[in-house]
Design a protein around this motif. Structure first.
Motif, PDB file in Angstrom:
ATOM      1  N   SER A 129     -78.353  44.364 101.786  1.00 42.70           N
ATOM      2  CA  SER A 129     -78.029  45.373 100.776  1.00 42.70           C
ATOM      3  C   SER A 129     -78.543  46.725 101.249  1.00 42.70           C
ATOM      4  O   SER A 129     -79.229  46.827 102.259  1.00 42.70           O
ATOM      5  CB  SER A 129     -78.666  45.004  99.433  1.00 42.70           C
ATOM      6  N   GLY A 130     -78.183  47.756 100.491  1.00 37.63           N
ATOM      7  CA  GLY A 130     -78.629  49.107 100.842  1.00 37.63           C
ATOM      8  C   GLY A 130     -77.624  49.827 101.730  1.00 37.63           C
ATOM      9  O   GLY A 130     -76.555  49.304 102.046  1.00 37.63           O
ATOM     10  N   PRO A 131     -77.952  51.037 102.164  1.00 32.60           N
ATOM     11  CA  PRO A 131     -77.024  51.846 102.963  1.00 32.60           C
ATOM     12  C   PRO A 131     -76.710  51.255 104.335  1.00 32.60           C
ATOM     13  O   PRO A 131     -75.761  51.677 104.983  1.00 32.60           O
ATOM     14  CB  PRO A 131     -77.751  53.197 103.090  1.00 32.60           C
ATOM     15  N   HIS A 132     -77.508  50.297 104.804  1.00 36.58           N
ATOM     16  CA  HIS A 132     -77.269  49.674 106.114  1.00 36.58           C
ATOM     17  C   HIS A 132     -76.708  48.256 105.978  1.00 36.58           C
ATOM     18  O   HIS A 132     -76.805  47.460 106.923  1.00 36.58           O
ATOM     19  CB  HIS A 132     -78.568  49.627 106.920  1.00 36.58           C
ATOM     20  N   LYS A 133     -76.105  47.954 104.819  1.00 37.10           N
ATOM     21  CA  LYS A 133     -75.621  46.604 104.552  1.00 37.10           C
ATOM     22  C   LYS A 133     -74.705  46.098 105.672  1.00 37.10           C
ATOM     23  O   LYS A 133     -73.866  46.836 106.188  1.00 37.10           O
ATOM     24  CB  LYS A 133     -74.868  46.572 103.221  1.00 37.10           C
ATOM     25  N   ASP A 134     -74.913  44.832 106.064  1.00 32.92           N
ATOM     26  CA  ASP A 134     -74.156  44.113 107.096  1.00 32.92           C
ATOM     27  C   ASP A 134     -74.532  44.506 108.520  1.00 32.92           C
ATOM     28  O   ASP A 134     -73.982  43.952 109.478  1.00 32.92           O
ATOM     29  CB  ASP A 134     -72.632  44.287 106.904  1.00 32.92           C
ATOM     30  N   GLU A 135     -75.465  45.447 108.683  1.00 36.24           N
ATOM     31  CA  GLU A 135     -75.902  45.785 110.040  1.00 36.24           C
ATOM     32  C   GLU A 135     -76.895  44.726 110.534  1.00 36.24           C
ATOM     33  O   GLU A 135     -77.658  44.150 109.763  1.00 36.24           O
ATOM     34  CB  GLU A 135     -76.561  47.169 110.073  1.00 36.24           C
ATOM     35  N   GLU A 136     -76.873  44.479 111.853  1.00 37.32           N
ATOM     36  CA  GLU A 136     -77.777  43.499 112.459  1.00 37.32           C
ATOM     37  C   GLU A 136     -78.681  44.188 113.473  1.00 37.32           C
ATOM     38  O   GLU A 136     -78.267  45.119 114.170  1.00 37.32           O
ATOM     39  CB  GLU A 136     -76.978  42.392 113.150  1.00 37.32           C
ATOM     40  N   PHE A 137     -79.909  43.729 113.530  1.00 41.59           N
ATOM     41  CA  PHE A 137     -80.889  44.290 114.459  1.00 41.59           C
ATOM     42  C   PHE A 137     -81.550  43.133 115.219  1.00 41.59           C
ATOM     43  O   PHE A 137     -81.874  42.099 114.624  1.00 41.59           O
ATOM     44  CB  PHE A 137     -81.963  45.090 113.708  1.00 41.59           C
ATOM     45  N   PHE A 138     -81.730  43.324 116.524  1.00 43.00           N
ATOM     46  CA  PHE A 138     -82.381  42.313 117.349  1.00 43.00           C
ATOM     47  C   PHE A 138     -83.614  42.936 117.997  1.00 43.00           C
ATOM     48  O   PHE A 138     -83.517  43.965 118.668  1.00 43.00           O
ATOM     49  CB  PHE A 138     -81.418  41.793 118.421  1.00 43.00           C
ATOM     50  N   ILE A 139     -84.761  42.324 117.761  1.00 41.40           N
ATOM     51  CA  ILE A 139     -86.018  42.870 118.284  1.00 41.40           C
ATOM     52  C   ILE A 139     -86.809  41.754 118.957  1.00 41.40           C
ATOM     53  O   ILE A 139     -86.556  40.564 118.732  1.00 41.40           O
ATOM     54  CB  ILE A 139     -86.860  43.525 117.164  1.00 41.40           C
ATOM     55  N   ARG A 140     -87.790  42.156 119.785  1.00 45.67           N
ATOM     56  CA  ARG A 140     -88.630  41.178 120.479  1.00 45.67           C
ATOM     57  C   ARG A 140     -90.063  41.704 120.547  1.00 45.67           C
ATOM     58  O   ARG A 140     -90.469  42.313 121.537  1.00 45.67           O
ATOM     59  CB  ARG A 140     -88.089  40.904 121.878  1.00 45.67           C
ATOM     60  N   PRO A 141     -90.840  41.491 119.481  1.00 43.29           N
ATOM     61  CA  PRO A 141     -92.249  41.908 119.529  1.00 43.29           C
ATOM     62  C   PRO A 141     -93.025  41.050 120.525  1.00 43.29           C
ATOM     63  O   PRO A 141     -92.749  39.860 120.686  1.00 43.29           O
ATOM     64  CB  PRO A 141     -92.729  41.672 118.093  1.00 43.29           C
ATOM     65  N   THR A 142     -93.986  41.649 121.212  1.00 42.75           N
ATOM     66  CA  THR A 142     -94.803  40.937 122.190  1.00 42.75           C
ATOM     67  C   THR A 142     -96.258  40.957 121.761  1.00 42.75           C
ATOM     68  O   THR A 142     -96.624  41.563 120.750  1.00 42.75           O
ATOM     69  CB  THR A 142     -94.659  41.575 123.577  1.00 42.75           C
ATOM     70  N   LEU A 143     -97.074  40.301 122.571  1.00 42.43           N
ATOM     71  CA  LEU A 143     -98.501  40.249 122.251  1.00 42.43           C
ATOM     72  C   LEU A 143     -99.128  41.635 122.225  1.00 42.43           C
ATOM     73  O   LEU A 143    -100.052  41.902 121.457  1.00 42.43           O
ATOM     74  CB  LEU A 143     -99.220  39.363 123.262  1.00 42.43           C
TER      75      LEU A 143
END
Length: 235
Positions: A129-143
């Motif tokens: 929901s919200g102004p970015h609805k249906d957008e996808e984000f891929f992230i990879r946090p590390t140690l």
């Protein structure tokens, strides 16, 4: 007094200059009354016109406020529906989907990752929901390097984090995803409007610095600003 008499005489002379001196007293009084009545009508008409203008302005403002209130109500209803929908989908998928025999064998053969041995974890975030609805984000946090989330358009948000630059309820630096003890976690770093998660049908607000774990066997329903994000591990 003499002063009052002189004033009255001036007024009488000024009044008489506007009328025919040959008029009788009755005609003069009638003419004066007629003029005063017209003046009063003009004043009343001007007042009515001003009131009509003020009414139209006030009516337009009330209609605009009503429109804003309706839009906010619809947005809240949509957000609530978006929060409950993934939970229902998850239950339906459990009942409808059954893993094949081959998939079950591969799952059994695949050894479980040892806690703390991995150096990073890939996450997928979907805006429900919200102004970015249906957008996808891929992230990879590390140690060592967390992935930030906020309204900023800086490179570390756009390339390696989550930039919600269209949501004005999100702080410039709202929070971050960290990788710790083999698990991904979300931390609110002190945002203005705060962050919350959905758990057992309730919305729980997070304290600044609190580490919220992303479940490995499900998803985390996270609200930042007006955006609801479904956070889960990538397959």
């Amino acid at each position: 007094t003499a002063q009052y008499s002189r004033t009255q005489n001036k007024i009488t002379r000024a009044t008489m200059e506007n009328y025919d001196p040959n008029m009788t007293v009755e005609e003069l009084l009638y003419a004066i009354v007629e003029d005063e009545t017209q003046k009063m009508h003009r004043v009343v008409n001007e007042s009515n016109a001003r009131l009509d203008r003020e009414w139209e302005v006030g009516k337009a403002e009330l209609l605009e406020l009503k429109k804003i209130a309706v839009e906010k109500k619809r947005a809240k209803q949509a957000a609530a529906a978006a929060l409950s929908a993934p939970l229902n989908d998850k239950e339906n998928n459990k009942q409808q989907e059954k893993p094949s025999t081959e998939e079950s064998k591969e799952t059994k053969k695949k050894p479980a990752a040892k806690k703390g041995t991995a150096k990073s974890c890939p996450l997928k975030l979907v805006a429900l929901s919200g102004p970015h609805k249906d957008e996808e984000f891929f992230i990879r946090p590390t140690l060592r390097v967390p992935c930030v989330i906020g309204r900023s358009k800086a490179k570390k948000y756009v390339d390696k984090g989550v930039s919600l630059n269209q949501d004005d309820q999100v702080s410039t630096m709202h929070g971050e995803f960290i990788f710790k003890s083999g698990q991904a976690m979300f931390v609110d770093v002190g945002s203005t409007n705060g962050s919350s998660v959905m758990k057992d049908g309730e919305e729980l607000w997070l304290e600044k610095g609190h580490e919220t774990i992303v479940p490995q066997d499900g998803s985390l329903m996270l609200r930042v600003g007006d955006t609801i994000l479904k956070v889960e591990y990538c397959a």
